[in-house]
Scaffold this active site. Structure first.
Site, PDB file in Angstrom:
ATOM      1  N   ALA A 237       0.668  -1.295   0.067  1.00 10.62           N
ATOM      2  CA  ALA A 237      -0.189  -0.196  -0.328  1.00 10.62           C
ATOM      3  C   ALA A 237       0.556   1.377  -0.158  1.00 10.62           C
ATOM      4  CB  ALA A 237      -1.243   0.067   1.044  1.00 10.62           C
ATOM      5  N   THR A 284       2.789  -1.981   4.144  1.00 10.29           N
ATOM      6  CA  THR A 284       2.862  -0.540   3.866  1.00 10.29           C
ATOM      7  C   THR A 284       4.178  -0.036   3.276  1.00 10.29           C
ATOM      8  OG1 THR A 284       3.797  -0.096   5.745  1.00 10.29           O
ATOM      9  CG2 THR A 284       1.714  -0.468   6.203  1.00 10.29           C
ATOM     10  N   ASP A 285       4.108   0.884   2.465  1.00  9.32           N
ATOM     11  CA  ASP A 285       5.521   1.596   1.860  1.00  9.32           C
ATOM     12  C   ASP A 285       6.342   1.960   3.413  1.00  9.32           C
ATOM     13  OD1 ASP A 285       7.430   2.187   0.314  1.00  9.32           O
ATOM     14  OD2 ASP A 285       5.835   3.564  -1.012  1.00  9.32           O
ATOM     15  N   ALA A 286       7.189   2.844   3.111  1.00  5.97           N
ATOM     16  CA  ALA A 286       7.966   3.058   3.824  1.00  5.97           C
ATOM     17  C   ALA A 286       7.282   3.954   5.380  1.00  5.97           C
ATOM     18  CB  ALA A 286       9.654   3.162   3.376  1.00  5.97           C
TER      19      ALA A 286
END
Length: 588
Positions: A237, A284-286
């Site tokens: 995401a 999640t993305d970073a």
């Protein structure tokens, strides 16, 4: 019990596999359950650090810093042999095995693969990624990138997307997925709900996907639905808002309450899980990116991401602090028992689908000697030049210039065109051979006489600071006869090497008059403009009559470029994006 169906795709687990998932969850302490939600970014490869992360934080997954194959292998072996539960170990194999280890094999950037107009190269990119990444212990990849580039000003996916056409993106992504899964690696398509609409970068600011629900369904929705139907195991995401669908599922939502997908129940639970029917893992993305960190306090952000429907949280900031924030979110009910159970079921279900639970800890990875033989196999390395041959794109061809031979154009001037280099941009390009220098070598080997232009500005900056302004004003006021160009050069080639790491990917011109920096001389000297990075530079040089996208400035690509300019090979690439940038003057 969790409502996750582990018998359905993408898991397809047996009763025995499901029992392992259930028994493992039942045996875990609450600390182990919370730890399983985290993907750690390792800051060290020492055994002390790695075992400390496992024992103190019970992490479920890792995405490590780049390193040589041997180093990464040793690290991953320590991790798997010391982890109570097998780990998901991820790499960013966006362009090939070089995303798993620095000595791995690059097949081609995604936009370069798109320019071949042949999904077999996307399959090869996935296959090589899988062979090399799995050899050194990876079992998960944050690829393919399935964004759709509809905005030429977007600075983050200009060369990291297959196409601006959702049908091409889906075809290429499915081929990549097939290739990488052959080596037992789970791909994670990114960045849901889709980048390429806004012109900003989620690392630095909000960057919404502002399509209507209908427009989204016909583009990004079509891609994600196709991948999900094909059994895509995981999705990353993005910190990307999608206001239309957020308000569709929650009509009372105010503009100021809109959240990026990583924190949005409407986008993850309602749209991705509900409407699209995705049953797999969401990561999640970073979590250091500003589009996420500026949405709410970090203490709220961590549990909100899991509550919204994400299963794995990418990267600690401070491990003690973040672990505490996630635990507090569980204790105060932001993360419900049901939501935690579902996340754990999916995480362990993905591990079981990869067969990690069926192997002894010492047998999860292949023997080191065998593993190292998989890195840089000659037949895989050869693919890079083949892709370049099929990808290099003659976008604009409005002058009678071909073929470019020493007999016609003996004296060549190369102009190195730059952008606004950030410290990060300089760091990632530092120490590498410059494309303009490699192109000079290639042309000289073919019999051309080649000079690289040095800007007066570069000379001025070598002077003492107190003298610089005087010389800049003098240079700006200076005039020079056109004969200085026409008598000295038969051909001028501009080489634009403006890459990632900046807020924009635009060229920066020196404030001078009559110098070769800016291709003003297209009617005076035959001129070719080549981009070796972003495919969208034609917007800034619409006057040029010959424009080529090479997509990267690596040696094999430049060799293929010279062969094509000299007529030894045809230009075969098909523009995968709109290199004309939607502008009329770029086509003239």
């Amino acid at each position: 019990m969790s409502k996750v169906d582990l018998k359905a795709k993408p898991y397809n687990l047996s009763d025995e596999d499901i029992k392992w998932v259930q028994d493992t969850i039942a045996s875990m302490t609450i600390e182990e359950k919370i730890g399983q939600l985290f993907v750690n970014m390792g800051s060290s490869r020492t055994e002390e650090y790695l075992t400390g992360m496992l024992n103190n934080y019970h992490i479920g997954a890792v995405r490590y810093n780049p390193g040589k194959a041997e180093e990464v292998y040793d690290q991953n072996k320590i991790l798997q042999e010391n982890s109570k539960i097998p780990l998901l170990i991820a790499a960013n194999t966006e362009a090939g095995g070089n995303g798993a280890c620095v000595d791995g094999t690059e097949v081609g950037l995604e936009v370069k693969i798109g320019a071949t107009n042949d999904a077999k190269w996307a399959y090869e990119m996935g296959r090589v990624s899988g062979v090399e990444a799995s050899a050194i212990g990876c079992n998960w990849s944050f690829a393919p990138i399935v964004d759709i580039n509809r905005n030429w000003r977007n600075p983050i996916i200009s060369n990291r997307c297959f196409s601006n056409d959702p049908d091409v993106v889906l075809e290429m992504s499915l081929a990549y997925m097939k290739g990488i899964q052959e080596s037992g690696i789970a791909p994670a398509a990114k960045h849901f709900p889709g980048d390429g609409i806004d012109e900003r970068d989620q690392h630095l600011s909000f960057a919404p996907n502002h399509l209507s629900c209908e427009e989204w369904d016909a583009t990004f929705g079509k891609v994600y639905q196709g991948l999900i139907d094909a059994g895509l195991p995981s999705i990353m995401a993005g910190h990307i808002h999608q206001p239309a669908y957020s308000k569709f599922f929650n009509p009372e939502l105010k503009d100021e309450d809109l959240l990026p997908a990583t924190l949005s129940k409407e986008l993850i639970t309602d749209l991705l899980r509900g409407k699209l029917g995705f049953n797999g893992v969401v990561v999640t993305d970073a979590s250091h990116m500003v589009a996420m960190t500026s949405a709410m306090k970090r203490s709220d952000m961590l549990p909100t991401a899991i509550a919204a429907g994400c299963d794995l949280f990418l990267f600690f900031n401070d491990p003690d602090e973040d672990f505490g924030y996630m635990m507090d979110g569980y204790k105060n009910g932001v993360i419900t028992e049901e939501r935690l159970e579902a996340a754990l079921t999916r995480i362990l279900g993905l591990k079981a689908s990869l067969g990690l639970h069926k192997k002894a800890k010492t047998e999860i990875m292949m023997p080191k000697e065998e593993a190292m033989k998989q890195i840089g196999r000659p037949e895989n390395v050869a693919l890079f030049k083949e892709v370049a041959d099929h990808a290099i794109t003659l976008v604009k061809d409005k002058q009678d210039i071909w073929p470019v031979t020493p007999e016609k154009y003996k004296r060549v001037l190369l102009v190195n065109v730059k952008g606004s280099e950030s410290a990060f941009g300089k760091l990632i390009s530092g120490g590498k051979a410059k494309p303009v220098d490699m192109l000079k070598d290639e042309l000289e080997a073919k019999g051309f006489e080649v000079e690289i232009y040095e800007s007066p500005i570069e000379k001025i900056f070598k002077l003492p600071e107190e003298e610089q302004m005087k010389h800049i004003m003098s240079a700006y006021a200076a005039k020079r006869p056109i004969k200085e160009l026409t008598d000295k050069y038969d051909l001028i080639i501009n080489v634009a090497n403006v890459g990632m790491g900046d807020v924009v990917q635009r060229m920066v011109w020196n404030a001078l008059k009559g110098t070769p920096d800016i291709p003003f001389y297209i009617h005076e000297v035959p001129t070719i403009f080549v981009s070796v990075n972003s495919p969208f530079h034609l917007a800034d040089v619409p006057q040029v009559k010959t424009y080529i996208n090479a997509y990267d400035g690596k040696k094999g690509t430049l060799e293929a470029l010279v062969e094509k300019m000299m007529g030894e090979s045809a230009f075969k690439g098909v523009d995968p994006v709109d290199a004309y940038c939607g502008l009329l003057d770029t086509r003239i």
